[in-house]
Design a protein around this motif. Sequence first.
Motif, PDB file in Angstrom:
ATOM      1  N   PRO A  20       0.947  -1.147  -0.007  1.00 20.49           N
ATOM      2  CA  PRO A  20      -0.080  -0.085  -0.065  1.00 20.49           C
ATOM      3  C   PRO A  20       0.771   1.031   0.096  1.00 20.49           C
ATOM      4  O   PRO A  20       1.875   1.221   0.690  1.00 20.49           O
ATOM      5  CB  PRO A  20      -0.560  -0.189   1.224  1.00 20.49           C
ATOM      6  N   SER A  21       0.441   2.097  -0.476  1.00 23.69           N
ATOM      7  CA  SER A  21       0.977   3.643  -0.592  1.00 23.69           C
ATOM      8  C   SER A  21       0.466   4.849  -0.590  1.00 23.69           C
ATOM      9  O   SER A  21       0.931   5.756  -0.033  1.00 23.69           O
ATOM     10  CB  SER A  21       1.535   3.804  -2.261  1.00 23.69           C
ATOM     11  N   PHE A  22      -0.938   4.589  -0.274  1.00 30.12           N
ATOM     12  CA  PHE A  22      -1.780   6.176  -0.091  1.00 30.12           C
ATOM     13  C   PHE A  22      -3.120   5.651   0.434  1.00 30.12           C
ATOM     14  O   PHE A  22      -3.943   4.471  -0.099  1.00 30.12           O
ATOM     15  CB  PHE A  22      -1.835   6.875  -1.256  1.00 30.12           C
ATOM     16  N   VAL A  23      -3.716   6.184   1.612  1.00 30.45           N
ATOM     17  CA  VAL A  23      -4.955   6.236   1.968  1.00 30.45           C
ATOM     18  C   VAL A  23      -5.938   7.315   1.682  1.00 30.45           C
ATOM     19  O   VAL A  23      -5.293   8.333   2.132  1.00 30.45           O
ATOM     20  CB  VAL A  23      -5.064   5.597   3.558  1.00 30.45           C
ATOM     21  N   ASP A  24      -7.234   7.231   1.399  1.00 30.54           N
ATOM     22  CA  ASP A  24      -8.097   8.035   1.074  1.00 30.54           C
ATOM     23  C   ASP A  24      -9.400   7.854   1.751  1.00 30.54           C
ATOM     24  O   ASP A  24      -9.900   6.662   1.567  1.00 30.54           O
ATOM     25  CB  ASP A  24      -8.229   8.447  -0.316  1.00 30.54           C
ATOM     26  N   CYS A  25      -9.839   8.869   2.758  1.00 31.01           N
ATOM     27  CA  CYS A  25     -11.188   8.672   3.252  1.00 31.01           C
ATOM     28  C   CYS A  25     -12.211   9.738   2.913  1.00 31.01           C
ATOM     29  O   CYS A  25     -11.843  11.094   3.197  1.00 31.01           O
ATOM     30  CB  CYS A  25     -11.024   8.456   4.663  1.00 31.01           C
ATOM     31  N   LEU A  26     -13.251   9.309   2.371  1.00 28.80           N
ATOM     32  CA  LEU A  26     -14.384  10.472   2.061  1.00 28.80           C
ATOM     33  C   LEU A  26     -15.499  10.210   3.004  1.00 28.80           C
ATOM     34  O   LEU A  26     -16.065   9.140   3.143  1.00 28.80           O
ATOM     35  CB  LEU A  26     -14.689  10.351   0.715  1.00 28.80           C
ATOM     36  N   TYR A  27     -15.709  11.204   3.860  1.00 32.74           N
ATOM     37  CA  TYR A  27     -16.908  10.975   5.149  1.00 32.74           C
ATOM     38  C   TYR A  27     -17.682  12.390   4.720  1.00 32.74           C
ATOM     39  O   TYR A  27     -17.303  13.229   5.014  1.00 32.74           O
ATOM     40  CB  TYR A  27     -16.316  11.291   6.460  1.00 32.74           C
ATOM     41  N   VAL A  63      -6.097   5.785  11.198  1.00 28.52           N
ATOM     42  CA  VAL A  63      -4.896   5.842  12.028  1.00 28.52           C
ATOM     43  C   VAL A  63      -4.478   4.229  12.005  1.00 28.52           C
ATOM     44  O   VAL A  63      -3.381   3.878  11.926  1.00 28.52           O
ATOM     45  CB  VAL A  63      -5.173   6.503  13.199  1.00 28.52           C
ATOM     46  N   ALA A  64      -5.572   3.338  12.106  1.00 30.13           N
ATOM     47  CA  ALA A  64      -5.368   1.831  11.899  1.00 30.13           C
ATOM     48  C   ALA A  64      -4.645   1.367  10.754  1.00 30.13           C
ATOM     49  O   ALA A  64      -3.939   0.517  10.685  1.00 30.13           O
ATOM     50  CB  ALA A  64      -6.788   1.353  12.045  1.00 30.13           C
ATOM     51  N   LEU A  65      -4.716   2.324   9.444  1.00 31.54           N
ATOM     52  CA  LEU A  65      -3.912   1.699   8.317  1.00 31.54           C
ATOM     53  C   LEU A  65      -2.715   2.406   8.132  1.00 31.54           C
ATOM     54  O   LEU A  65      -1.702   2.076   7.614  1.00 31.54           O
ATOM     55  CB  LEU A  65      -4.846   2.219   7.342  1.00 31.54           C
ATOM     56  N   THR A  66      -2.567   3.663   8.869  1.00 30.71           N
ATOM     57  CA  THR A  66      -1.185   4.478   8.521  1.00 30.71           C
ATOM     58  C   THR A  66      -0.392   4.691   9.484  1.00 30.71           C
ATOM     59  O   THR A  66       0.798   4.782   9.652  1.00 30.71           O
ATOM     60  CB  THR A  66      -1.776   5.970   8.001  1.00 30.71           C
ATOM     61  N   GLY A  67      -0.800   4.329  10.995  1.00 26.26           N
ATOM     62  CA  GLY A  67       0.053   4.160  12.016  1.00 26.26           C
ATOM     63  C   GLY A  67      -0.374   5.878  12.599  1.00 26.26           C
ATOM     64  O   GLY A  67      -1.238   6.438  12.302  1.00 26.26           O
ATOM     65  N   ALA A  68       0.495   6.055  13.842  1.00 24.74           N
ATOM     66  CA  ALA A  68       0.222   7.607  14.310  1.00 24.74           C
ATOM     67  C   ALA A  68       0.401   8.524  13.486  1.00 24.74           C
ATOM     68  O   ALA A  68       1.266   8.378  12.713  1.00 24.74           O
ATOM     69  CB  ALA A  68       1.309   7.379  15.365  1.00 24.74           C
ATOM     70  N   ILE A  69      -0.250   9.797  13.414  1.00 23.95           N
ATOM     71  CA  ILE A  69      -0.455  10.751  12.588  1.00 23.95           C
ATOM     72  C   ILE A  69       0.651  11.901  13.107  1.00 23.95           C
ATOM     73  O   ILE A  69       0.493  12.117  14.233  1.00 23.95           O
ATOM     74  CB  ILE A  69      -1.899  11.605  12.403  1.00 23.95           C
ATOM     75  N   GLY A  70       1.643  12.283  12.245  1.00 23.34           N
ATOM     76  CA  GLY A  70       2.599  13.337  12.637  1.00 23.34           C
ATOM     77  C   GLY A  70       2.098  14.655  11.944  1.00 23.34           C
ATOM     78  O   GLY A  70       1.153  15.233  12.798  1.00 23.34           O
ATOM     79  N   LEU A  92     -13.990  20.152   5.984  1.00 21.21           N
ATOM     80  CA  LEU A  92     -12.599  20.400   5.886  1.00 21.21           C
ATOM     81  C   LEU A  92     -11.832  19.292   4.751  1.00 21.21           C
ATOM     82  O   LEU A  92     -12.476  18.119   4.913  1.00 21.21           O
ATOM     83  CB  LEU A  92     -12.153  20.465   6.979  1.00 21.21           C
ATOM     84  N   THR A  93     -10.752  19.469   4.549  1.00 21.98           N
ATOM     85  CA  THR A  93      -9.846  18.447   3.788  1.00 21.98           C
ATOM     86  C   THR A  93      -8.493  18.723   4.320  1.00 21.98           C
ATOM     87  O   THR A  93      -8.083  19.568   4.448  1.00 21.98           O
ATOM     88  CB  THR A  93      -9.672  19.139   2.340  1.00 21.98           C
ATOM     89  N   ALA A  94      -8.149  17.463   4.818  1.00 23.25           N
ATOM     90  CA  ALA A  94      -6.881  17.176   5.720  1.00 23.25           C
ATOM     91  C   ALA A  94      -5.807  16.559   5.255  1.00 23.25           C
ATOM     92  O   ALA A  94      -6.444  15.299   4.562  1.00 23.25           O
ATOM     93  CB  ALA A  94      -7.184  16.956   7.237  1.00 23.25           C
ATOM     94  N   THR A  95      -4.664  16.805   4.870  1.00 17.61           N
ATOM     95  CA  THR A  95      -3.611  15.963   4.528  1.00 17.61           C
ATOM     96  C   THR A  95      -2.826  15.338   5.764  1.00 17.61           C
ATOM     97  O   THR A  95      -2.259  16.290   6.542  1.00 17.61           O
ATOM     98  CB  THR A  95      -2.499  16.651   3.532  1.00 17.61           C
ATOM     99  N   LEU A  96      -2.688  14.053   5.983  1.00 21.46           N
ATOM    100  CA  LEU A  96      -1.976  13.416   7.218  1.00 21.46           C
ATOM    101  C   LEU A  96      -0.780  12.869   6.716  1.00 21.46           C
ATOM    102  O   LEU A  96      -0.648  11.887   5.900  1.00 21.46           O
ATOM    103  CB  LEU A  96      -3.116  12.666   7.833  1.00 21.46           C
ATOM    104  N   SER A  97       0.261  12.825   7.764  1.00 22.90           N
ATOM    105  CA  SER A  97       1.501  12.025   7.443  1.00 22.90           C
ATOM    106  C   SER A  97       1.451  11.029   8.461  1.00 22.90           C
ATOM    107  O   SER A  97       1.795  11.411   9.599  1.00 22.90           O
ATOM    108  CB  SER A  97       2.542  12.997   7.419  1.00 22.90           C
ATOM    109  N   GLY A  98       1.199   9.701   8.110  1.00 23.01           N
ATOM    110  CA  GLY A  98       1.034   8.672   8.831  1.00 23.01           C
ATOM    111  C   GLY A  98       2.507   8.075   9.168  1.00 23.01           C
ATOM    112  O   GLY A  98       3.492   8.239   8.374  1.00 23.01           O
ATOM    113  N   THR A  99       2.599   7.188   9.999  1.00 22.80           N
ATOM    114  CA  THR A  99       4.183   6.461  10.336  1.00 22.80           C
ATOM    115  C   THR A  99       4.387   5.616   8.860  1.00 22.80           C
ATOM    116  O   THR A  99       5.509   5.705   8.862  1.00 22.80           O
ATOM    117  CB  THR A  99       3.832   5.552  11.676  1.00 22.80           C
ATOM    118  N   LEU A 101       2.170   5.378   6.123  1.00 24.57           N
ATOM    119  CA  LEU A 101       1.443   5.828   4.859  1.00 24.57           C
ATOM    120  C   LEU A 101       1.117   6.965   5.055  1.00 24.57           C
ATOM    121  O   LEU A 101       0.543   7.733   6.167  1.00 24.57           O
ATOM    122  CB  LEU A 101       0.336   5.114   4.722  1.00 24.57           C
ATOM    123  N   PRO A 102       0.898   8.060   3.938  1.00 26.51           N
ATOM    124  CA  PRO A 102       0.406   9.020   3.829  1.00 26.51           C
ATOM    125  C   PRO A 102      -1.198   9.149   3.794  1.00 26.51           C
ATOM    126  O   PRO A 102      -1.632   8.125   3.076  1.00 26.51           O
ATOM    127  CB  PRO A 102       0.873  10.155   2.737  1.00 26.51           C
TER     128      PRO A 102
END
Length: 206
Positions: A20-27, A63-70, A92-99, A101-102
């Motif tokens: 895996p290289s990227f996670v995207d969530c639409l809520y 977070v379950a997929l990417t690890g802790a968010i920085g 809102l639209t947020a870009t998150l840097s996980g442990t 995965l982004p």
Amino acid sequence: YHPAFVRLRALLDARALGRPSFVDCLYNVPLRQLAARQFGHWMFRAPGNILLEQAVHPLSQIVALTGAIGDVRAIAGPALEIAPGVPFYATLTATLSGTTLPAQLRFAVGQSFPFWQLRVVCDDGVAVADILANRMVTYGRTRWMEALDGAASAVAGIINSRRTGALPPGPTLLPAWAFLSKTIFRIPHPRPGRPRAPASPSGSGR
């Protein structure tokens, strides 16, 4: 513990689609209190309260997929003035840097059409968990040429959804099959007309 999310995690853990290289969530969901103008609810008292009330579920899945968010970078949508001098940010639209995965989160409440979906891009395909519809489908490589690979993969995803009961019976496959039959198989369409007369036997002399 949602069934579709559990299937998504199991597929990723097995590396069924590669790394895996990227996670995207639409809520994108309605908000009853906002529609009813119940602005005395605690979620409207501070901008961060709506996140604690609604965003905790999609964020926990990320977070379950990417690890802790920085690092987090967020852009809020237009503010709604729910009282004089009191803004409320429903999107809102947020870009998150996980442990590991982004990720990106699109968060929107007070919407008319409910939709909650997670997508994970992998080396050899994409896995999609539709939370509200309780289904998980994948899009991967097929044996067809690259130009037709996407269409063939889409048909495979529909078939997989049918097998799991995510889609009801119906003519869903007909448009995709018509496309594939024309572009891959080149099936000729019979033309109405009179049948040809049989050829004369050789050596008849006439």
